[in-house]
Write a protein that holds these residues in place. Structure first.
Motif, PDB file in Angstrom:
ATOM      1  N   PHE A   1       0.723  -1.199   0.308  1.00  0.00           N
ATOM      2  CA  PHE A   1       0.075  -0.051  -0.028  1.00  0.00           C
ATOM      3  C   PHE A   1       0.794   1.159  -0.031  1.00  0.00           C
ATOM      4  N   LEU A   2       0.571   1.789  -0.988  1.00  0.00           N
ATOM      5  CA  LEU A   2       1.634   3.323  -1.215  1.00  0.00           C
ATOM      6  C   LEU A   2       1.289   4.275  -0.252  1.00  0.00           C
ATOM      7  N   HIS A   3       0.092   4.638   0.120  1.00  0.00           N
ATOM      8  CA  HIS A   3      -0.358   5.435   1.267  1.00  0.00           C
ATOM      9  C   HIS A   3      -0.050   6.764   0.777  1.00  0.00           C
ATOM     10  N   ARG A   4       1.026   7.229   1.512  1.00  0.00           N
ATOM     11  CA  ARG A   4       1.305   8.732   1.113  1.00  0.00           C
ATOM     12  C   ARG A   4       2.383   8.901   0.260  1.00  0.00           C
ATOM     13  N   VAL A   5       2.889   7.954  -0.553  1.00  0.00           N
ATOM     14  CA  VAL A   5       3.873   7.768  -1.515  1.00  0.00           C
ATOM     15  C   VAL A   5       3.352   7.709  -3.018  1.00  0.00           C
ATOM     16  N   ALA A   6       3.922   8.633  -3.442  1.00  0.00           N
ATOM     17  CA  ALA A   6       3.552   8.732  -4.800  1.00  0.00           C
ATOM     18  C   ALA A   6       4.052   7.586  -5.756  1.00  0.00           C
ATOM     19  N   GLU A   7       3.484   7.083  -6.743  1.00  0.00           N
ATOM     20  CA  GLU A   7       3.709   5.996  -7.376  1.00  0.00           C
ATOM     21  C   GLU A   7       5.260   6.358  -8.040  1.00  0.00           C
ATOM     22  N   GLU A   8       5.117   7.714  -8.678  1.00  0.00           N
ATOM     23  CA  GLU A   8       6.652   8.118  -9.434  1.00  0.00           C
ATOM     24  C   GLU A   8       7.535   7.933  -8.302  1.00  0.00           C
ATOM     25  N   GLU A   9       7.639   7.878  -7.254  1.00  0.00           N
ATOM     26  CA  GLU A   9       8.733   8.091  -6.250  1.00  0.00           C
ATOM     27  C   GLU A   9       9.327   6.493  -6.379  1.00  0.00           C
ATOM     28  N   LEU A  10       8.611   5.447  -6.808  1.00  0.00           N
ATOM     29  CA  LEU A  10       9.550   4.383  -6.868  1.00  0.00           C
ATOM     30  C   LEU A  10      10.322   4.426  -8.196  1.00  0.00           C
ATOM     31  N   THR A  11      11.567   3.816  -7.863  1.00  0.00           N
ATOM     32  CA  THR A  11      12.467   3.729  -9.115  1.00  0.00           C
ATOM     33  C   THR A  11      12.122   2.637  -9.839  1.00  0.00           C
ATOM     34  N   ASP A  12      12.708   2.666 -11.071  1.00  0.00           N
ATOM     35  CA  ASP A  12      12.528   1.301 -12.227  1.00  0.00           C
ATOM     36  C   ASP A  12      12.848   0.117 -11.415  1.00  0.00           C
ATOM     37  N   GLN A  13      13.965   0.209 -10.843  1.00  0.00           N
ATOM     38  CA  GLN A  13      14.520  -1.084 -10.018  1.00  0.00           C
ATOM     39  C   GLN A  13      13.582  -1.693  -8.897  1.00  0.00           C
ATOM     40  N   ASP A  14      12.973  -0.343  -8.296  1.00  0.00           N
ATOM     41  CA  ASP A  14      12.029  -1.079  -7.436  1.00  0.00           C
ATOM     42  C   ASP A  14      10.768  -1.876  -8.087  1.00  0.00           C
ATOM     43  N   LEU A  15      10.368  -1.104  -8.929  1.00  0.00           N
ATOM     44  CA  LEU A  15       8.978  -1.711  -9.935  1.00  0.00           C
ATOM     45  C   LEU A  15       9.479  -3.281 -10.473  1.00  0.00           C
ATOM     46  N   ARG A  16      10.664  -3.062 -10.906  1.00  0.00           N
ATOM     47  CA  ARG A  16      11.108  -4.430 -11.488  1.00  0.00           C
ATOM     48  C   ARG A  16      11.214  -5.614 -10.679  1.00  0.00           C
ATOM     49  N   ARG A  17      11.869  -5.210  -9.322  1.00  0.00           N
ATOM     50  CA  ARG A  17      11.987  -6.067  -8.150  1.00  0.00           C
ATOM     51  C   ARG A  17      10.524  -6.473  -7.642  1.00  0.00           C
ATOM     52  N   LEU A  18       9.721  -5.545  -7.311  1.00  0.00           N
ATOM     53  CA  LEU A  18       8.518  -5.950  -6.865  1.00  0.00           C
ATOM     54  C   LEU A  18       7.654  -6.852  -7.727  1.00  0.00           C
ATOM     55  N   ALA A  19       7.817  -6.422  -9.192  1.00  0.00           N
ATOM     56  CA  ALA A  19       7.008  -7.461  -9.975  1.00  0.00           C
ATOM     57  C   ALA A  19       7.509  -8.731  -9.998  1.00  0.00           C
ATOM     58  N   ALA A  20       8.859  -8.642  -9.946  1.00  0.00           N
ATOM     59  CA  ALA A  20       9.350 -10.187  -9.909  1.00  0.00           C
ATOM     60  C   ALA A  20       9.399 -10.886  -8.657  1.00  0.00           C
ATOM     61  N   ALA A  21       8.885 -10.211  -7.498  1.00  0.00           N
ATOM     62  CA  ALA A  21       8.651 -10.923  -6.185  1.00  0.00           C
ATOM     63  C   ALA A  21       7.135 -11.136  -6.236  1.00  0.00           C
ATOM     64  N   GLY A  22       6.223 -10.609  -7.358  1.00  0.00           N
ATOM     65  CA  GLY A  22       4.873 -10.960  -7.261  1.00  0.00           C
ATOM     66  C   GLY A  22       4.149 -10.162  -6.484  1.00  0.00           C
ATOM     67  N   VAL A  23       4.734  -8.984  -6.064  1.00  0.00           N
ATOM     68  CA  VAL A  23       4.050  -8.024  -5.021  1.00  0.00           C
ATOM     69  C   VAL A  23       3.016  -7.070  -5.688  1.00  0.00           C
ATOM     70  N   ASP A  24       1.849  -7.051  -5.301  1.00  0.00           N
ATOM     71  CA  ASP A  24       0.945  -6.306  -6.014  1.00  0.00           C
ATOM     72  C   ASP A  24       1.182  -4.463  -5.425  1.00  0.00           C
ATOM     73  N   VAL A  25       1.259  -3.601  -6.105  1.00  0.00           N
ATOM     74  CA  VAL A  25       1.334  -2.595  -5.536  1.00  0.00           C
ATOM     75  C   VAL A  25      -0.099  -1.533  -5.706  1.00  0.00           C
ATOM     76  N   VAL A  26      -0.615  -1.027  -4.482  1.00  0.00           N
ATOM     77  CA  VAL A  26      -1.581  -0.321  -4.643  1.00  0.00           C
ATOM     78  C   VAL A  26      -1.726   1.087  -4.097  1.00  0.00           C
ATOM     79  N   PRO A  27      -1.905   2.004  -5.000  1.00  0.00           N
ATOM     80  CA  PRO A  27      -1.774   3.596  -4.762  1.00  0.00           C
ATOM     81  C   PRO A  27      -3.014   3.873  -3.774  1.00  0.00           C
ATOM     82  N   GLY A  28      -2.747   4.920  -3.200  1.00  0.00           N
ATOM     83  CA  GLY A  28      -4.001   5.324  -2.502  1.00  0.00           C
ATOM     84  C   GLY A  28      -3.466   5.648  -1.126  1.00  0.00           C
ATOM     85  N   GLU A  29      -4.151   6.748  -0.279  1.00  0.00           N
ATOM     86  CA  GLU A  29      -3.999   6.828   1.208  1.00  0.00           C
ATOM     87  C   GLU A  29      -4.763   5.583   2.012  1.00  0.00           C
TER      88      GLU A  29
END
Ligand SMILES: Cc1cc2nc3c(=O)[nH]c(=O)nc-3n(C[C@H](O)[C@H](O)[C@H](O)COP(=O)(O)OP(=O)(O)OC[C@H]3O[C@@H](n4cnc5c(N)ncnc54)[C@H](O)[C@@H]3O)c2cc1C
Length: 314
Positions: free
Chosen positions: A175-203
């Motif tokens: 849950f990104l909570h108060r973090v904007a999706e743009e703050e995640l780096t490409d490496q973050d997003l690639r690793r989260l996807a590889a780990a099968g973690v769902d990323v949900v924006p919104g407070e």
């Protein structure tokens, strides 16, 4: 302890009676040092019913572990008082001021005061912390393995935490909570996807609790995600005000300011050692106990050498 006792000088006063302080006290007592432990009685892991990862004590209650420790130090004549040290000054020896009134003196000091966890201000988090709101997969991951995890973005380490907990469950929502999706780096997003973690924006607005258990995470837009475990990243608040008052050099880190120490825990203030979470946020119980042991052994040598030197100097 009566007033006469208080006026006598202790070899060592240990401030804090958690794993670090009690372990130090055990070693000091067995080395025949006159030792007093002053403990306010609020160990960091008190919200948890069980303590994991300490070889031979895995699964024991934190309170039971400390009660055993207190019994062990008593066998060697170490005294323990339930009180809080409010001030320490350094002259020829240390003058230690207790909240309940009274002053004790010591030749050496160990500060084993731990840290406090400042929790994210989401309704429900504080109430459930240590039960199904968790911070450390090494402490609790096994017990909740394969359950639906949530991870609340609440610290600079949150992406790392979301990745780490995927070792214990393949069903993880970040849950990104108060973090904007743009703050995640490409490496973050690639690793989260590889780990099968769902990323949900919104407070995140609140936790949903049913029948005394975490049932879900509700976002500000009203959507609810069913989760039975939520990992959060508390802000560590090291309890180091006594060290700062004594003038110890501190090292600023993203996880708080900790004293500069040598490998035995000796701070930059002569005669003052520190151990446990007072020297680092990642010190687990086994590290804290080990740090207390190291500090105590160093003090035994230090006190002996200064007595011998004083005898030689006449
Ligand atoms: C919810 C939770 C669960 C955890 N589970 C685990 C686990 O399963 N396994 C594991 O290895 N680790 C676990 N930990 C980490 C564990 O709590 C720490 O590693 C451990 O408490 C560190 O020991 P310590 O002696 O440094 O500090 P503490 O245990 O916090 O003890 C410090 C003591 O000093 C006292 N004190 C503070 N200031 C003063 C003062 N001025 N005067 C007198 N006394 C004072 C406090 O009241 C407290 O009693 C957990 C932490 C949390 C938050």
């Amino acid at each position: 302890m009566n007033e006469t006792d208080r006026n006598e000088i202790h070899d060592v006063v240990v401030v804090g009676g958690g794993a670090a302080g009690l372990s130090a006290a055990l070693v000091l007592g067995r080395a025949r040092q006159r030792t007093l432990v002053v403990d306010a009685g609020e160990p960091r892991n008190a919200p948890s019913a069980h303590m994991q990862g300490y070889l031979s004590r895995d699964g024991m209650s934190p309170a039971g572990f400390l009660a055993l420790g207190r019994e062990e130090i008593a066998r060697y004549g170490v005294e323990l008082v339930r009180d809080r040290v409010t001030d320490v000054t350094r002259g020829e020896d240390f003058t230690v001021v207790l909240e309940a009134g009274g002053v004790v003196r010591a030749r050496r000091l160990i500060v084993a005061t731990g840290l406090k966890d400042e929790l994210p201000d989401v309704p429900g988090v504080a109430e459930r912390f240590g039960q199904d709101v968790l911070h450390c997969p090494f402490c609790h991951g096994w017990e909740v393995r394969d359950e639906p995890f949530g991870v609340l973005a609440s610290s600079a380490m949150s992406v790392h935490q979301a990745l780490m907990v995927s070792q214990w469950s393949k069903n993880v929502t970040f849950f990104l909570h108060r973090v904007a999706e743009e703050e995640l780096t490409d490496q973050d997003l690639r690793r989260l996807a590889a780990a099968g973690v769902d990323v949900v924006p919104g407070e995140v607005a609140e936790l949903v609790v049913e029948d005394g258990r975490l049932a879900g995470v509700r976002l500000a837009d009203g959507t609810t995600h069913a989760r039975s475990v939520l990992f959060v990243g508390p802000r560590p608040l090291p309890q180091t005000s006594l060290l700062e008052r004594l003038g110890a050099e501190m090292n600023e880190t993203p996880f708080g300011a900790y004293p500069v120490v040598d490998p035995t825990g000796l701070t930059t203030v002569p005669g003052v050692w520190a151990a446990g979470n007072a020297i680092g946020f990642a010190e687990q119980v086994v590290h804290a106990a080990s740090g207390g042991y190291r500090a105590a052994a160093a003090i035994v040598g230090d006190l002996l050498m200064s007595r011998l030197d004083a005898a030689v100097d006449g």
